[in-house]
Scaffold this motif. Sequence first.
Motif, mmCIF file in Angstrom:
data_model
loop_
_atom_site.group_PDB
_atom_site.id
_atom_site.type_symbol
_atom_site.label_atom_id
_atom_site.label_comp_id
_atom_site.label_asym_id
_atom_site.label_seq_id
_atom_site.Cartn_x
_atom_site.Cartn_y
_atom_site.Cartn_z
ATOM 1 N N PRO A 3 0.745 -1.150 0.120
ATOM 2 C CA PRO A 3 -0.018 0.042 -0.084
ATOM 3 C C PRO A 3 0.828 1.230 -0.174
ATOM 4 N N SER A 4 0.433 2.451 -0.760
ATOM 5 C CA SER A 4 1.114 3.454 -0.784
ATOM 6 C C SER A 4 0.128 4.652 -0.956
ATOM 7 N N MET A 5 0.757 6.005 -0.613
ATOM 8 C CA MET A 5 0.248 7.213 -0.877
ATOM 9 C C MET A 5 1.213 8.198 -1.494
ATOM 10 N N TRP A 6 0.912 8.721 -2.607
ATOM 11 C CA TRP A 6 1.982 9.106 -3.279
ATOM 12 C C TRP A 6 1.451 10.273 -4.232
ATOM 13 N N LEU A 7 2.384 11.064 -4.766
ATOM 14 C CA LEU A 7 2.094 12.118 -5.707
ATOM 15 C C LEU A 7 2.877 12.260 -6.793
ATOM 16 N N LEU A 8 2.210 12.446 -7.980
ATOM 17 C CA LEU A 8 2.851 12.292 -9.288
ATOM 18 C C LEU A 8 2.661 13.894 -9.829
ATOM 19 N N PRO A 9 3.764 14.181 -10.806
ATOM 20 C CA PRO A 9 3.499 15.609 -11.417
ATOM 21 C C PRO A 9 2.456 15.586 -12.468
ATOM 22 N N THR A 10 1.581 16.500 -12.547
ATOM 23 C CA THR A 10 0.523 16.623 -13.266
ATOM 24 C C THR A 10 0.802 16.861 -14.563
ATOM 25 N N ASP A 11 1.725 17.678 -14.950
ATOM 26 C CA ASP A 11 2.065 18.293 -16.297
ATOM 27 C C ASP A 11 3.454 17.811 -16.689
ATOM 28 N N ASN A 12 4.179 17.207 -15.902
ATOM 29 C CA ASN A 12 5.512 16.896 -16.199
ATOM 30 C C ASN A 12 6.485 18.145 -16.941
ATOM 31 N N PRO A 18 12.372 10.610 -13.965
ATOM 32 C CA PRO A 18 12.085 11.180 -12.627
ATOM 33 C C PRO A 18 12.397 12.956 -12.581
ATOM 34 N N LYS A 19 12.547 13.245 -13.795
ATOM 35 C CA LYS A 19 13.007 14.700 -13.999
ATOM 36 C C LYS A 19 12.023 15.781 -13.247
ATOM 37 N N SER A 20 10.733 15.183 -13.628
ATOM 38 C CA SER A 20 9.682 15.976 -12.705
ATOM 39 C C SER A 20 9.337 15.901 -11.404
ATOM 40 N N GLY A 21 9.923 14.938 -11.004
ATOM 41 C CA GLY A 21 9.864 14.337 -9.659
ATOM 42 C C GLY A 21 8.704 13.444 -9.121
ATOM 43 N N GLU A 22 8.694 12.943 -7.953
ATOM 44 C CA GLU A 22 7.519 12.140 -7.341
ATOM 45 C C GLU A 22 7.826 12.134 -5.825
ATOM 46 N N ALA A 46 7.750 1.993 7.507
ATOM 47 C CA ALA A 46 7.380 2.789 6.612
ATOM 48 C C ALA A 46 8.309 3.748 5.977
ATOM 49 N N ASN A 47 8.444 3.886 4.772
ATOM 50 C CA ASN A 47 9.168 4.607 4.118
ATOM 51 C C ASN A 47 8.615 5.897 3.396
ATOM 52 N N SER A 48 9.117 7.070 3.424
ATOM 53 C CA SER A 48 8.713 8.210 2.790
ATOM 54 C C SER A 48 9.940 8.711 1.919
ATOM 55 N N THR A 49 9.671 9.121 0.522
ATOM 56 C CA THR A 49 10.809 9.236 -0.341
ATOM 57 C C THR A 49 10.461 10.204 -1.155
ATOM 58 N N LEU A 50 11.432 11.164 -1.766
ATOM 59 C CA LEU A 50 11.591 12.094 -2.941
ATOM 60 C C LEU A 50 12.248 11.416 -3.842
ATOM 61 N N HIS A 51 11.631 11.105 -5.257
ATOM 62 C CA HIS A 51 12.497 10.765 -6.501
ATOM 63 C C HIS A 51 12.720 11.843 -7.309
ATOM 64 N N TRP A 52 13.782 12.074 -7.575
ATOM 65 C CA TRP A 52 14.271 13.125 -8.557
ATOM 66 C C TRP A 52 15.504 12.635 -9.181
ATOM 67 N N GLY A 53 15.783 13.469 -10.487
ATOM 68 C CA GLY A 53 17.144 13.188 -11.084
ATOM 69 C C GLY A 53 16.921 13.448 -12.542
ATOM 70 N N ALA A 54 18.022 13.490 -13.244
ATOM 71 C CA ALA A 54 18.317 13.883 -14.609
ATOM 72 C C ALA A 54 17.783 12.799 -15.611
ATOM 73 N N ALA A 129 12.907 23.223 -7.279
ATOM 74 C CA ALA A 129 12.375 22.359 -8.539
ATOM 75 C C ALA A 129 13.128 21.067 -8.381
ATOM 76 N N PRO A 130 12.514 20.044 -8.767
ATOM 77 C CA PRO A 130 11.178 20.218 -9.505
ATOM 78 C C PRO A 130 9.853 19.788 -8.904
ATOM 79 N N PHE A 131 10.244 20.059 -7.461
ATOM 80 C CA PHE A 131 8.986 20.035 -6.582
ATOM 81 C C PHE A 131 8.334 21.552 -6.136
#
Length: 207
Positions: A3-12, A18-22, A46-54, A129-131
Motif C-alpha cells: 500500500p502507498s500514498m504518493w504524488l506524481l507531477p500533473t504536467d511533467n 524522474p525529471k519532474s519528481g515524485e 514505513a518509508n517516505s521518499t522524494l524521487h528526482w534526477g536527470a 524544483a522539480p517540486f
Amino acid sequence: LWPSMWLLPTDNAYGEWPKSGEIDMVEIRGNEKYVCDGMQSGNKRANSTLHWGASVTQDKYTKTRWTKLLSNGSFATEFHTYSLSWLPTGISFLIDGQVIGNITQPAGGFWKLGGSNGTNIWANGTIMAPFDKRFHLILNVAAGGDYFPDRCFNYNDTGALVSKPWSTNATVQMKPFWAAKNQWYPTWTRNPEDSHMLVDYIRVWSL
C-alpha cells in the motif's frame, strides 16, 4: 502487497520520470515477517521518499528517503496519520505527528544536491524544483514489483523461510508469481481486511 500514498507531477513540466519528481508520502510492505539484510522490513517499517534526477538511471532518491520503524505493533494493526507538509521553502514527512524526514531549500537546488553534471534541467524553476509544480495524489495497493528486492525473504506462519516467487530482473514475473499462489493467497483471504488499505479520512489544506 504494497500500500502507498504518493504524488506524481500533473504536467511533467521538466520532462519524463524522474525529471519532474515524485513524492512518496508513505510506502509500506504488507508482510508481517519480511526481512531485508537482517532487518525487519515488513509492516513495522514505513518509508517516505522524494524521487528526482536527470534520467531513470540517475534517480537520486537515496539522498531523500526516510524511515519510521515501530518498536511495538505494526502499521497494519491500527490507524495511523501520514502527513506531508509541502511549502515553497521545504518538504516534511510526518507519521502520527512526528517528523520522520525533511528537506529545506538545498543550496544550489536539487541539481547540486544530486551532484549532477551538464546543463541544469531545473534552472528555470525555483530552488525547490522539480517540486515547485502541480502534483496529484494517488492511493493504491500494488502486488509484487521491485519494492521487494530479490535478496529479501519472508517467514510464513509456521516460521519457515519463503523466498520471493519471482525475480525482479526476469522478463516474465507474473506467471511465476501466480504459480506460487499457494504460498501467499491464503494470507490474503484469512481476514478480508488484511489485504485492504483502509482509509479513515483525507484532508488537504492550501497554506
